[in-house]
Design a protein around this motif. Structure first.
Motif, short mmCIF file in Angstrom:
data_model
loop_
_atom_site.label_atom_id
_atom_site.label_comp_id
_atom_site.label_asym_id
_atom_site.label_seq_id
_atom_site.Cartn_x
_atom_site.Cartn_y
_atom_site.Cartn_z
N PRO A 148 0.82 -1.23 0.00
CA PRO A 148 0.00 0.00 0.00
C PRO A 148 0.84 1.27 0.00
O PRO A 148 0.49 2.26 -0.67
CB PRO A 148 -0.81 -0.12 1.30
CG PRO A 148 -0.88 -1.59 1.56
CD PRO A 148 0.45 -2.12 1.11
N TYR A 149 1.98 1.25 0.71
CA TYR A 149 2.87 2.42 0.74
C TYR A 149 3.40 2.71 -0.67
O TYR A 149 3.38 3.86 -1.13
CB TYR A 149 4.02 2.15 1.70
CG TYR A 149 5.15 3.16 1.58
CD1 TYR A 149 5.09 4.38 2.26
CD2 TYR A 149 6.26 2.90 0.78
CE1 TYR A 149 6.11 5.31 2.14
CE2 TYR A 149 7.28 3.83 0.66
CZ TYR A 149 7.21 5.03 1.34
OH TYR A 149 8.22 5.95 1.21
N LEU A 150 3.88 1.67 -1.35
CA LEU A 150 4.44 1.86 -2.69
C LEU A 150 3.38 2.25 -3.71
O LEU A 150 3.65 3.04 -4.62
CB LEU A 150 5.17 0.59 -3.13
CG LEU A 150 6.43 0.22 -2.35
CD1 LEU A 150 6.99 -1.11 -2.84
CD2 LEU A 150 7.49 1.32 -2.48
N MET A 151 2.19 1.69 -3.56
CA MET A 151 1.11 2.04 -4.49
C MET A 151 0.72 3.51 -4.35
O MET A 151 0.50 4.21 -5.35
CB MET A 151 -0.08 1.12 -4.28
CG MET A 151 0.18 -0.31 -4.73
SD MET A 151 -1.15 -1.48 -4.35
CE MET A 151 -2.41 -0.93 -5.51
N LYS A 152 0.66 3.99 -3.11
CA LYS A 152 0.37 5.41 -2.89
C LYS A 152 1.49 6.28 -3.48
O LYS A 152 1.23 7.34 -4.06
CB LYS A 152 0.23 5.69 -1.39
CG LYS A 152 -1.04 5.15 -0.78
CD LYS A 152 -1.09 5.44 0.71
CE LYS A 152 -2.33 4.84 1.37
NZ LYS A 152 -2.35 5.07 2.84
N LYS A 153 2.72 5.81 -3.32
CA LYS A 153 3.85 6.57 -3.86
C LYS A 153 3.77 6.66 -5.38
O LYS A 153 3.97 7.73 -5.96
CB LYS A 153 5.17 5.91 -3.45
CG LYS A 153 6.40 6.65 -3.95
CD LYS A 153 7.68 6.07 -3.38
CE LYS A 153 8.88 6.88 -3.84
NZ LYS A 153 10.15 6.39 -3.26
N LEU A 154 3.45 5.54 -6.02
CA LEU A 154 3.35 5.55 -7.49
C LEU A 154 2.20 6.44 -7.94
O LEU A 154 2.35 7.19 -8.93
CB LEU A 154 3.16 4.12 -8.00
CG LEU A 154 3.18 3.95 -9.52
CD1 LEU A 154 4.54 4.37 -10.09
CD2 LEU A 154 2.89 2.50 -9.91
#
Length: 340
Positions: A148-154
């Motif tokens: 979820p952290y990386l998806m938000k970042k992308l």
């Protein structure tokens, strides 16, 4: 330049983030049928440690895993550990079979081989016979928090996510994509017809055990492991090649529980939170390479394959993502030279 990443596990999402960071003007879209918290990685404990990598070049394993370890260290030191699911824990890795000193031992903190005296003590305490082992300090990086952290970042970088099953990579070329990054793991067996991809079934359970503060892993087909996570402790596990069954096997449950209680008797007091079974993407070696396909709209559709990471998706993810970026740089250089 339009880039399609197929697969939204730790391998796919890290590749998408790395590409978008390296090429901010590129349009990056992640296609997947399944997203977190339902990916294979979400069921894992997220421990850094090369595992189930068959004949993958040991030099590549060290290279990729070192880059990932440094990446996790940055999360841990920057105050983002809780958000990304990163913890730093001591770990025993003990062999119940023929023992060879792991080449990656220099990557971790305080890595050292156990002495004969230490092996005898642990063998007696854990009621088994160890042939060798190492002790070190390393990271867990839990995909259920990391993804979820990386998806938000992308998304913050204008990356997109599309829930859709891709059955033909060439079709993405027809839709106007210039580059396709195949991160479908076990799905590559069907998607690209790779017969060398095979399932390696793993079953685990999560329990309440906040007093468990170290990892212990036994290597061998009958080995067990105990890996503390932030909100639970993961008990495992199984290593069942060629097994496609993702249902919970009561016999495996019994074996996992009894084996882990043998190592840590206090686990008998732990309440079971959940059980899970999934398929690791086994392969003769990790496939990380490019090829050129042709479609009606794209005569030179660039495909970068990044799959077959066995039980080491978390361990290798960022190192492999950076390797994808390197390959992409090479392909773009070739395409530009061809236009001269």
């Amino acid at each position: 330049m339009r880039v399609a990443v197929v697969g939204a596990g730790v391998i796919g999402v890290t590749a998408a983030v790395a590409v978008k960071e390296a090429f901010p003007t590129f349009e990056v879209t992640v296609f997947a049928e399944i997203f977190t918290p339902h990916t294979t990685g979400d069921g894992s404990a997220g421990l850094w440690g090369p595992f189930v990598l068959a004949d993958t070049d040991p030099r590549k394993i060290v290279e990729w895993s070192l880059l990932t370890h440094k990446w996790m260290k940055n999360f841990w030191k920057s105050g983002r550990a809780a958000e990304t699911g990163v913890s730093l824990l001591p770990c025993y890795r003990l062999s119940c079979k023929s023992y060879t000193k792991p080449e990656w031992l220099s990557v971790v903190y305080g890595g050292c081989e156990l002495t004969e005296k230490e092996l005898k003590r642990l063998s007696k305490a854990n009621k088994t016979e160890y042939t060798g082992g190492v002790h070190f300090v390393t990271f867990t990086c839990e995909p259920v928090k990391l993804l979820p952290y990386l998806m938000k970042k992308l998304e913050s970088m204008n990356g997109q996510f599309v829930q859709r099953k891709i059955t033909d990579l060439k079709q993405l070329g027809e839709e106007g994509f210039d580059i396709v990054i195949n991160c479908t793991g076990f799905g590559s067996k069907e998607l690209v017809g790779d017969k060398s991809v095979s399932p390696v079934r793993g079953q685990v359970m999560r329990v309440k055990g906040p007093w468990l503060l170290e990892c212990t892993l036994e290597e061998g087909h009958h080995g067990n492991y105990v890996i503390p996570n932030i909100d639970s402790t993961v008990l495992g596990g199984t290593y069942q090649e060629g097994d496609y069954d993702c249902s919970i096997n009561p016999s495996d449950t019994k074996s996992i529980k009894e084996g882990c209680e043998r190592i840590y008797p206090s686990i008998k007091k732990c309440g079971i939170i959940s059980e899970w079974a999934g398929l690791r993407p086994g392969r003769v070696q990790v496939r990380l390479e490019s090829e050129i396909m042709s479609s009606l709209k794209k005569k030179d559709l660039v495909i970068i394959h990044n799959y077959g990471h066995g039980g080491s998706g978390v361990t290798l993810c960022w190192g492999c993502a950076l390797n994808v970026v390197e390959i992409l740089h090479q392909q773009l250089k070739i395409k530009n030279l061809s236009k001269l």
